[in-house]
Scaffold this active site. Structure first.
Site: not given
Length: 215
Positions: A27, A57, A83-85
């Site tokens: 997402t 996310a 975790i999208k960074i």
């Protein structure tokens, strides 16, 4: 190659998950924003209850400290949250810290092999080269995926490659041939991958022949 679906729409995820083809979900803030009336954390939690694999996310903060704080909160939702960074200097600081805490990360907005290599060295679990957006400006997104695959294989980098910003079924075939670990695919493209005119033609012929045989 594993297939993720690139969406925050619960109906789309449930529909494709029933086919047994999904290994995960990605997402982003733009996709989340389309699901009006629902809280971000609630959407992520519901997705993790549907799909067993990684669910990416994305953090909103642009500073490492804020990214880490948000990442810890998101990671507490479920064990399969990734975790999208963003691929920035502050982003890599956050990735480095989160990797020491055992929190999985997906470095997004990668547009060069150098960026992918730096993200991997910082401790990223996944890197996401945005192939479609490169195609949009006249570059070859598949070539970027090929370069990253070559470098990671040469040095036995464990970070997995997620081919992202997929625009059409041909992209999926090309990155599979290139050796990408994963492709994250919009619902509409997955729908197109399911069909072929000759499949429809063949099915119609089978049914027609069967009906004639019953007369």
């Amino acid at each position: 190659m594993k297939l993720f679906i690139d969406t925050a729409n619960i109906n789309e995820i449930e529909d494709m998950n029933q086919l047994g083809i999904l290994s995960g979900v990605t997402t982003n803030p733009s996709l989340i924003a389309k699901e009006s009336g629902q809280e971000f954390e609630d959407i992520i939690e519901e997705i993790t209850s549907i799909v067993d694999g990684p669910v990416s996310a994305e953090v909103i903060s642009t500073k490492a400290e804020g990214m880490v704080e948000q990442a810890r909160e998101l990671a507490s939702i479920s064990d399969n949250v990734v975790i999208k960074i963003p691929m920035t200097k502050e982003g890599l600081k956050a990735v480095n810290q989160l990797s020491t805490e055992g929190i999985k990360t997906n470095v997004t907005l990668v547009f060069s092999a150098n960026q992918a290599l730096l993200a991997a060295k910082a401790g990223a679990t996944y890197v996401s080269p945005f192939m479609g957006r490169l195609d949009d400006i006249g570059h070859n997104g598949v070539t970027l995926v090929e370069e990253i695959v070559q470098i990671f294989k040469e040095y036995e980098v464990e970070t997995e490659i997620i081919a992202a910003s997929v625009r059409h079924p041909k992209h999926v075939k090309e990155v599979a041939k290139a050796g990408s670990d994963i492709a994250t695919i919009p619902y509409g493209v997955l729908e197109k991958m399911l069909g072929h005119p000759k499949t429809d033609e063949g099915l119609d012929k089978f049914l027609s022949d069967w009906e004639e045989s019953q007369e």
